[in-house]
Enzyme design. Sequence first.
Site, PDB file in Angstrom:
ATOM      1  N   TYR A 157       0.812  -1.221   0.000  1.00 47.82           N
ATOM      2  CA  TYR A 157       0.000   0.000   0.000  1.00 47.82           C
ATOM      3  C   TYR A 157       0.850   1.277   0.000  1.00 47.82           C
ATOM      4  CZ  TYR A 157      -3.263   3.623   1.404  1.00 47.82           C
ATOM      5  OH  TYR A 157      -3.972   4.792   1.462  1.00 47.82           O
ATOM      6  N   GLU A 164       1.510   6.341  -7.115  1.00 45.89           N
ATOM      7  CA  GLU A 164       0.467   7.308  -7.474  1.00 45.89           C
ATOM      8  C   GLU A 164       1.010   8.729  -7.447  1.00 45.89           C
ATOM      9  OE1 GLU A 164      -3.100   4.530  -5.551  1.00 45.89           O
ATOM     10  OE2 GLU A 164      -2.460   6.386  -4.565  1.00 45.89           O
TER      11      GLU A 164
END
Length: 233
Positions: A157, A164
Amino acid sequence: MQPCAPHILERLTRYRKNAYLFIYYLIQFCGHSWIFTNMTVRFFSFGKDSMVDTFYAIGLVMRLCQSISLLELLHIYAGIEPSHLLPRFLQLTERIIILFVVITSQEEVQEKYVVCVLFIFWNLLDMVRYTYSMLSILGISYAALTWLSQTLWMPIYPLCVLAEAFAIYQSLPYFESFGTYSTKLPFDLSIYFPYVLKIYLIMLFIGMYFTYSHLYSERRDTLRVFSIKKKKT
């Protein structure tokens, strides 16, 4: 015709809910498994060249899967799926913004390696999560799968968030050049979208801290309950 007893109605409602959730998890699992398999086969067939056109090959299916995943917010709100709304909302909006706003709107970004990396991370997490959820609906649990579903996100994560952020960073020059989503408003006001993305970068890492803390607490509680059930059996 006599009305059904309350316990029968409750059992029927629970059966319908579980059947719906199982079908939803199955559809998502099949979609993400297809994406991951397609990416793997393409990489072994074409090597690094396959990373450049990842979005063109599987972008449509990825967008479908991520769009359908918005139903999970409705599931939580309606009480169909036991989870917390805000952490799931943060996770889903991260992907929607990156996929639809940053990547889909800029063809130049679609050819970056970071898109392939992001898709790999997203699909690894989702394949494990939806497999675990499907089996849980059926009352099936495996210690290894439970541990994996509650642990895999810990290294991946944060890497997703970094990827991102890097995708946003690489997209900034194109948003500046083409003026995508930048617009003028009345009274000499304007929205310069690169500034919006820079602000979102800060929010992205703040949201990561909140989501990570929640997922860690959820992992601790889930593994504790699983170990208690295992001892009883």
